[in-house]
Design a protein around this motif. Sequence first.
Motif, PDB file in Angstrom:
ATOM      1  N   LEU A   1      22.719   9.271  31.421  1.00  0.00           N
ATOM      2  CA  LEU A   1      23.364   9.169  30.107  1.00  0.00           C
ATOM      3  C   LEU A   1      22.496   8.426  29.111  1.00  0.00           C
ATOM      4  CD1 LEU A   1      26.995   8.587  29.125  1.00  0.00           C
ATOM      5  CD2 LEU A   1      25.311   6.954  28.292  1.00  0.00           C
ATOM      6  N   THR A   2      21.911   7.309  29.510  1.00  0.00           N
ATOM      7  CA  THR A   2      21.103   6.542  28.565  1.00  0.00           C
ATOM      8  C   THR A   2      19.863   7.328  28.126  1.00  0.00           C
ATOM      9  OG1 THR A   2      20.007   5.419  30.429  1.00  0.00           O
ATOM     10  CG2 THR A   2      21.893   4.312  29.418  1.00  0.00           C
ATOM     11  N   GLY A   3      19.333   8.166  29.031  1.00  0.00           N
ATOM     12  CA  GLY A   3      18.204   9.015  28.653  1.00  0.00           C
ATOM     13  C   GLY A   3      18.606  10.081  27.656  1.00  0.00           C
ATOM     14  N   VAL A   4      19.740  10.740  27.929  1.00  0.00           N
ATOM     15  CA  VAL A   4      20.240  11.765  27.017  1.00  0.00           C
ATOM     16  C   VAL A   4      20.580  11.164  25.663  1.00  0.00           C
ATOM     17  CG1 VAL A   4      22.201  13.306  26.573  1.00  0.00           C
ATOM     18  CG2 VAL A   4      21.092  13.327  28.806  1.00  0.00           C
ATOM     19  N   SER A   5      21.245  10.013  25.666  1.00  0.00           N
ATOM     20  CA  SER A   5      21.664   9.407  24.403  1.00  0.00           C
ATOM     21  C   SER A   5      20.473   8.897  23.593  1.00  0.00           C
ATOM     22  CB  SER A   5      22.656   8.264  24.660  1.00  0.00           C
ATOM     23  OG  SER A   5      22.090   7.265  25.487  1.00  0.00           O
ATOM     24  N   ALA A   6      19.375   8.526  24.273  1.00  0.00           N
ATOM     25  CA  ALA A   6      18.189   8.077  23.538  1.00  0.00           C
ATOM     26  C   ALA A   6      17.656   9.193  22.646  1.00  0.00           C
ATOM     27  CB  ALA A   6      17.112   7.610  24.513  1.00  0.00           C
ATOM     28  N   LEU A   7      17.686  10.432  23.143  1.00  0.00           N
ATOM     29  CA  LEU A   7      17.241  11.554  22.319  1.00  0.00           C
ATOM     30  C   LEU A   7      18.343  12.014  21.374  1.00  0.00           C
ATOM     31  CD1 LEU A   7      14.797  13.383  21.820  1.00  0.00           C
ATOM     32  CD2 LEU A   7      15.794  15.029  23.422  1.00  0.00           C
ATOM     33  N   ALA A   8      19.596  11.891  21.830  1.00  0.00           N
ATOM     34  CA  ALA A   8      20.725  12.300  20.988  1.00  0.00           C
ATOM     35  C   ALA A   8      20.812  11.451  19.716  1.00  0.00           C
ATOM     36  CB  ALA A   8      22.029  12.180  21.777  1.00  0.00           C
ATOM     37  N   TYR A   9      20.385  10.193  19.804  1.00  0.00           N
ATOM     38  CA  TYR A   9      20.401   9.289  18.642  1.00  0.00           C
ATOM     39  C   TYR A   9      19.021   9.151  17.996  1.00  0.00           C
ATOM     40  CZ  TYR A   9      24.996   7.619  20.249  1.00  0.00           C
ATOM     41  OH  TYR A   9      26.312   7.527  20.628  1.00  0.00           O
ATOM     42  N   PHE A  10      18.049   9.890  18.486  1.00  0.00           N
ATOM     43  CA  PHE A  10      16.674   9.712  18.032  1.00  0.00           C
ATOM     44  C   PHE A  10      16.452  10.409  16.691  1.00  0.00           C
ATOM     45  CE2 PHE A  10      12.104  10.914  18.038  1.00  0.00           C
ATOM     46  CZ  PHE A  10      11.567   9.638  18.107  1.00  0.00           C
ATOM     47  N   VAL A  11      16.250   9.613  15.647  1.00  0.00           N
ATOM     48  CA  VAL A  11      15.974  10.152  14.318  1.00  0.00           C
ATOM     49  C   VAL A  11      14.918   9.293  13.617  1.00  0.00           C
ATOM     50  CG1 VAL A  11      17.719   8.858  13.019  1.00  0.00           C
ATOM     51  CG2 VAL A  11      17.161  11.193  12.324  1.00  0.00           C
ATOM     52  N   GLN A  12      14.338   8.353  14.385  1.00  0.00           N
ATOM     53  CA  GLN A  12      13.355   7.423  13.811  1.00  0.00           C
ATOM     54  C   GLN A  12      12.129   8.127  13.244  1.00  0.00           C
ATOM     55  OE1 GLN A  12      15.267   6.812  16.303  1.00  0.00           O
ATOM     56  NE2 GLN A  12      15.845   4.671  16.447  1.00  0.00           N
ATOM     57  N   ASN A  13      11.776   9.267  13.822  1.00  0.00           N
ATOM     58  CA  ASN A  13      10.575   9.961  13.360  1.00  0.00           C
ATOM     59  C   ASN A  13      10.814  10.791  12.103  1.00  0.00           C
ATOM     60  OD1 ASN A  13      12.173  11.863  14.651  1.00  0.00           O
ATOM     61  ND2 ASN A  13      10.440  13.049  15.380  1.00  0.00           N
ATOM     62  N   SER A  14      12.057  10.878  11.664  1.00  0.00           N
ATOM     63  CA  SER A  14      12.341  11.688  10.470  1.00  0.00           C
ATOM     64  C   SER A  14      13.259  10.997   9.469  1.00  0.00           C
ATOM     65  CB  SER A  14      12.965  13.028  10.888  1.00  0.00           C
ATOM     66  OG  SER A  14      14.143  12.821  11.638  1.00  0.00           O
ATOM     67  N   CYS A  15      13.715   9.778   9.762  1.00  0.00           N
ATOM     68  CA  CYS A  15      14.672   9.128   8.858  1.00  0.00           C
ATOM     69  C   CYS A  15      14.064   8.853   7.481  1.00  0.00           C
ATOM     70  CB  CYS A  15      15.217   7.846   9.474  1.00  0.00           C
ATOM     71  SG  CYS A  15      14.010   6.535   9.714  1.00  0.00           S
ATOM     72  N   ILE A  16      12.753   8.571   7.426  1.00  0.00           N
ATOM     73  CA  ILE A  16      12.109   8.319   6.127  1.00  0.00           C
ATOM     74  C   ILE A  16      12.082   9.598   5.293  1.00  0.00           C
ATOM     75  CG2 ILE A  16      10.013   7.536   4.982  1.00  0.00           C
ATOM     76  CD1 ILE A  16      11.539   5.394   6.546  1.00  0.00           C
ATOM     77  N   SER A  17      11.786  10.716   5.933  1.00  0.00           N
ATOM     78  CA  SER A  17      11.796  12.002   5.223  1.00  0.00           C
ATOM     79  C   SER A  17      13.188  12.334   4.708  1.00  0.00           C
ATOM     80  CB  SER A  17      11.299  13.122   6.139  1.00  0.00           C
ATOM     81  OG  SER A  17       9.981  12.867   6.574  1.00  0.00           O
TER      82      SER A  17
ATOM     83  N   VAL B   1       0.853  -1.189   0.000  1.00  0.00           N
ATOM     84  CA  VAL B   1       0.000   0.000   0.000  1.00  0.00           C
ATOM     85  C   VAL B   1       0.890   1.240   0.000  1.00  0.00           C
ATOM     86  CG1 VAL B   1      -1.909  -1.125   1.222  1.00  0.00           C
ATOM     87  CG2 VAL B   1      -0.111   0.039   2.519  1.00  0.00           C
ATOM     88  N   GLU B   2       0.297   2.377  -0.276  1.00  0.00           N
ATOM     89  CA  GLU B   2       1.056   3.623  -0.296  1.00  0.00           C
ATOM     90  C   GLU B   2       1.165   4.193   1.119  1.00  0.00           C
ATOM     91  OE1 GLU B   2       0.970   8.084  -2.349  1.00  0.00           O
ATOM     92  OE2 GLU B   2      -0.476   6.543  -2.958  1.00  0.00           O
ATOM     93  N   VAL B   3       2.382   4.383   1.575  1.00  0.00           N
ATOM     94  CA  VAL B   3       2.638   4.968   2.893  1.00  0.00           C
ATOM     95  C   VAL B   3       3.706   6.050   2.733  1.00  0.00           C
ATOM     96  CG1 VAL B   3       2.002   2.935   4.243  1.00  0.00           C
ATOM     97  CG2 VAL B   3       4.344   3.174   3.419  1.00  0.00           C
ATOM     98  N   LEU B   4       3.627   7.053   3.589  1.00  0.00           N
ATOM     99  CA  LEU B   4       4.595   8.143   3.549  1.00  0.00           C
ATOM    100  C   LEU B   4       5.571   8.091   4.710  1.00  0.00           C
ATOM    101  CD1 LEU B   4       2.332  11.161   2.494  1.00  0.00           C
ATOM    102  CD2 LEU B   4       3.962   9.908   1.074  1.00  0.00           C
ATOM    103  N   GLU B   5       5.062   7.784   5.904  1.00  0.00           N
ATOM    104  CA  GLU B   5       5.878   7.797   7.104  1.00  0.00           C
ATOM    105  C   GLU B   5       5.712   6.495   7.883  1.00  0.00           C
ATOM    106  OE1 GLU B   5       8.076   9.985   7.863  1.00  0.00           O
ATOM    107  OE2 GLU B   5       7.571  11.608   6.481  1.00  0.00           O
TER     108      GLU B   5
END
Length: 449
Positions: free
Chosen positions: A245-261, A50-54
Motif C-alpha cells: 500500500l505505501t508503495g502504491v500510495s507513493a505513486l498515487a500521490y506523486f505530483v512533485q515532478n509536475s506541481c510547478i508546471s 536566479v531564473e528557474v523553471l522546474e
Amino acid sequence: MMGTSLLSMPWAIKEAGFISGIVLLLVMAGIMMYTCYRVQKAVDIMKEMVEVLEFSDVCKQYFGKAAEVVALVSSLTSLLGGMIVYWILMSNFLYHVVSFIFYESENNFNSSSLMNHTTYSDAVCPNAATIDNSSLNGAISTSVSTLYHSPLIGNFPVGNSVFDRIWDEEKTVPFFLIILMAPLVNFKSPTIFTKMNALGAVSVMYLFIFTAVKSAKWGIHIDFSSVDSVLPDYTKNFRSTFPALTGVSALAYFVQNSCISITRNQKNPKNNVRDIILAYILVAVSYVYIGSIFYSSYPLSKSCIQDNLLNNIETNDVMAFVARIGLFFQILCVFPLLIFIFRLQFLHYVFGSVWPSLKHVLVLNVVLIGVCIIFAIFLPHIGRIIGFVGAFCGFSFGICLPCLVYLKACHLGHGGLKLTWPKIVIHCILIVIGFLNFVGQFTIIGKTN
C-alpha cells in the motif's frame, strides 16, 4: 494527481489490512503533501535569486549536476511506470470490451454457461482456481466452494474457439494495441490530447457512482471478530504486506515532478499552497472512499480482490462494461501525453532538442512501447509495478530531494530560513521513511496476491 491508481486501492487496503490501510493512506497523503509544499516553496525562494523553471533546476543550483540527473531519472521512471501500467490496463479493458461484444452477439452469456451459484452474480474471484478447497472441511468447505465455484477462464465461458485463440489478454491484445497507439504517439504537439483529457474527471465520477451502486447492492461484508480466515467476510486490520500500500500510495500521490508546471499559470499565485493542500485532501478522501467501500462490500473472500477492481466484476456486467470503455478512452488520451513528456525531458537533456529528428523520435517510441508490451505479457500486475515505481520515485524525488533542498536552503539562510536541530531530525526521519518504503517492496516479493 488522481488517475487509475483508484483501481488498485481496494487491493492495496487488502494487503495492508483494513484499518492500517486507511491510516497509511492518510499518513502518506500528509507526507507527500508536505514535500510537495516544500517543492513549491523551494522554487519560489530560488526565483528571487536566479531564473528557474522546474524543481530539477533548484536541485542543480544547490547540489550540482548529480542532483539534476537524479531528479531527471526519477521523473522519467515515474513516466515510464505510468506508461507500463496504462498499457496493461488498456490491454485489459480492450480485451473485456471486445469479449463482451463478441459473447453478447453469440448469445453466450447466460446462467447455464456461467453457472454462478451465488446471489452475487456480478462478483467474481479470478484466482479461485489457486485456492485449495481440499484443506477445508464440513459446512465451511461447502459454503466456500459454492462462493468460489465458477467454470470460467478470465470471467468467460471455457472455450477453444478461433476467437479465444486470437483474442488473448496477455499474448495477443498488447500487440493489437499498437495499431491504435502507433499513430497517436508520434504527434509533435500534445494539445489535442490535453483537451480530451477532460474525460478523466468524468471517468473518476463514474467510478465513484459505480462503487456506490455495487456496495449498495452487495451490502457490508466485513467481520473483525472472526478468527477463521477461510470465511468470506474475514477481515484483518493489519498485515505484514503493508508496504504494498505505501508503495502504491507513493505513486498515487506523486505530483512533485509536475506541481510547478501545474501552478505556474495560477491567476493568484498566493493561493498555490492552499490549492496544493485542498488537492491532497480531496485525493486522499477519494482513495479512501474507493478503497474502503469496495473492500468492505466485496461479497466473496477478500483474498480474491485484484489490483484492478474491475477484474472482480463479471465481464457481462453492463456498468463494468461502461467503466472499461470510459477508462480505455481516457487512457488512450493520456498515454500519448506521457510519451510526449518523456520524449521532451529525455531528448532535450541528451540532444538539447525536443525533436532532434523523426528518426530519434521513432526509435524512442519503439523502445518505450516495446518495454510496455514486455511487461503486459510477462508481468501484467499493476499493483507490483506501481509499488516499485512509486516507492523509488517517492523516495528519491518525492521525499529525499525536497527535504535535502529545504535543509540546504536553511543552512544557507535563503528566504530568511534558519537551520535548527528539530528541522534536521524531522526531515531525516522523512528520508528514512521513504527509504524504508523502497526497501519494503523487496521484502514482500512473492507474499502479495
